[in-house]
Design an enzyme around this catalytic site. Structure first.
Site, mmCIF file in Angstrom:
data_model
loop_
_atom_site.group_PDB
_atom_site.id
_atom_site.type_symbol
_atom_site.label_atom_id
_atom_site.label_comp_id
_atom_site.label_asym_id
_atom_site.label_seq_id
_atom_site.Cartn_x
_atom_site.Cartn_y
_atom_site.Cartn_z
ATOM 1 N N TYR A 1 -10.169 -8.683 -5.164
ATOM 2 C CA TYR A 1 -8.977 -7.684 -5.633
ATOM 3 C C TYR A 1 -8.387 -8.128 -6.981
ATOM 4 C CZ TYR A 1 -6.197 -4.041 -3.185
ATOM 5 O OH TYR A 1 -5.418 -2.883 -2.775
ATOM 6 N N ARG B 1 0.751 -1.326 0.081
ATOM 7 C CA ARG B 1 0.092 0.024 -0.019
ATOM 8 C C ARG B 1 0.938 1.144 0.136
ATOM 9 N NH1 ARG B 1 -1.963 -3.657 3.980
ATOM 10 N NH2 ARG B 1 -4.318 -4.501 3.685
ATOM 11 N N LYS C 1 -2.110 -2.420 7.761
ATOM 12 C CA LYS C 1 -3.280 -2.055 8.533
ATOM 13 C C LYS C 1 -3.285 -2.374 10.227
ATOM 14 C CE LYS C 1 -6.345 -0.915 4.780
ATOM 15 N NZ LYS C 1 -7.983 -1.273 4.085
ATOM 16 N N ARG D 1 -0.842 -1.842 -7.023
ATOM 17 C CA ARG D 1 -1.272 -2.692 -5.929
ATOM 18 C C ARG D 1 -2.075 -3.996 -6.536
ATOM 19 N NH1 ARG D 1 -1.167 -4.667 -0.492
ATOM 20 N NH2 ARG D 1 -3.328 -4.996 0.152
ATOM 21 N N HIS E 1 -3.750 -9.162 3.128
ATOM 22 C CA HIS E 1 -5.354 -9.311 3.446
ATOM 23 C C HIS E 1 -5.661 -10.377 4.733
ATOM 24 C CE1 HIS E 1 -6.081 -8.043 -0.916
ATOM 25 N NE2 HIS E 1 -6.026 -7.169 -0.073
ATOM 26 N N HIS F 1 -2.637 2.712 -5.745
ATOM 27 C CA HIS F 1 -3.394 1.585 -5.351
ATOM 28 C C HIS F 1 -3.531 0.671 -6.486
ATOM 29 C CE1 HIS F 1 -5.430 -0.314 -2.058
ATOM 30 N NE2 HIS F 1 -6.480 -0.783 -2.777
#
Length: 323
Positions: free
Chosen positions: A303, A165, A189, A271, A294, A268
């Site tokens: 994705y 990211r 994250k 990615r 993820h 993004h």
């Protein structure tokens, strides 16, 4: 609870304080939740009165609030984000014993249209990366956009080559580069850490950039950051020298446009391209999930873009009854 603050407002602030201090959420997440939770708390106070108790909030209040959001012109995606924040708040309230149950669970999430962004082809991405090896035009209207070709090539190589990211890229520090293991430690994250492979091309670009990075830091009197500071630095070595996610976005867009890619290309997108191209080349979906960081496999499935032709090819090549 602050003086003059009602129960609902006070509990909203307590939740946000917990989110910022205990969960290790990103600043972006905290800001987004603060906006949504405070807005809903204000709505409750307005409709239920200043002395309203949080235990009296029902799912009908939340549904009515969702209707207000639609009246304000919010999209389904924005309303869904607001509902997610409210759910998290009431989940915490239930855990703390402030409410008997989470009323937000009875409110269904708005159905969102599934938009899959266009992903540049392998050939298109390779064309851009190959062009960056020899430098590129400097955008005079952007101080940080395409003004340092060696650094900008590293940005492209890591975003596409590692599938990380934008926030993970700018968060990389020098000690995170594990040369012996051909890997980079990234912080995802919720501050979850994972290792991503450092490919040969990315390593070549990285070594070329690091020589210039060191020279610029020394010239700016920031020698202490050579081995400990941020990997991707800003052009003029200002502040903590770390490049911002906004600058990365400008750099990617400027380079993409100058190399003939679509105008909607952003970090993004690269990615996305990483996951899609890996899957097209036969990589295991769970391996892609691990590299992308993820939590759920379903996220990785959304994705990646797998065409009917690709599904048919995989079936033909692998299923015993297809041969």
């Amino acid at each position: 609870m602050q003086q003059g603050t009602g129960e609902i407002e006070g509990l909203a602030e307590a939740f946000l304080a917990m989110l910022a201090n205990e969960r290790g959420a990103s600043q972006h997440t905290v800001r987004a939740y603060a906006r949504e939770v405070r807005s809903f708390a204000a709505y409750l106070v307005e409709t239920m009165g200043k002395g309203a108790q949080v235990g009296k909030v029902e799912h009908l209040h939340i549904r009515a609030y969702m209707g207000v959001l639609y009246e304000r012109g919010l999209t389904k995606a924005s309303a869904a984000r607001a509902l997610a924040a409210v759910r998290s708040w009431f989940k915490w309230l239930a855990k703390e014993g402030k409410v008997a149950q989470n009323p937000a669970l009875l409110v269904s999430t708005p159905k969102l249209p599934k938009h899959l962004p266009r992903v540049p082809s392998v050939e298109e991405v390779n064309r851009v990366l190959n062009s960056l090896e020899g430098g590129g035009p400097v955008r005079k209207d952007e101080v940080d956009a395409a003004a340092w070709p060696e650094r900008d090539r590293v940005i492209f190589e890591l975003l596409y080559g590692c599938g990380i990211r934008n926030s993970e890229l700018v968060g990389i520090n020098m000690p995170d580069i594990q040369w012996k293991n051909d890997a980079i430690l990234v912080k995802g994250k919720g501050k979850k850490e994972r290792y991503v492979p450092l490919g040969d091309e990315a390593a070549v670009a990285l070594r070329a950039f690091l020589q210039l990075r060191e020279a610029k830091l020394l010239a700016a009197g920031r020698g202490a950051l050579v081995h400990e500071g941020p990997l991707v630095t800003n052009l003029r070595m200002r502040g903590d020298c770390r490049l911002t996610t906004r600058s990365v976005g400008r750099i990617v867009k400027a380079i993409a446009l100058s190399r003939g890619l679509a105008a909607d290309v952003h970090p993004h997108t690269l990615r996305h391209a990483f996951g899609t191209h890996m899957l097209e080349e036969g990589a295991d979906l769970r391996a892609i999930q691990e590299m992308l960081g993820h939590e759920r496999l379903s996220t990785t499935q959304r994705y990646t873009q797998l065409t009917v032709g690709q599904v048919q090819r995989v079936y033909d090549e692998t299923h015993p009854r297809a041969k």
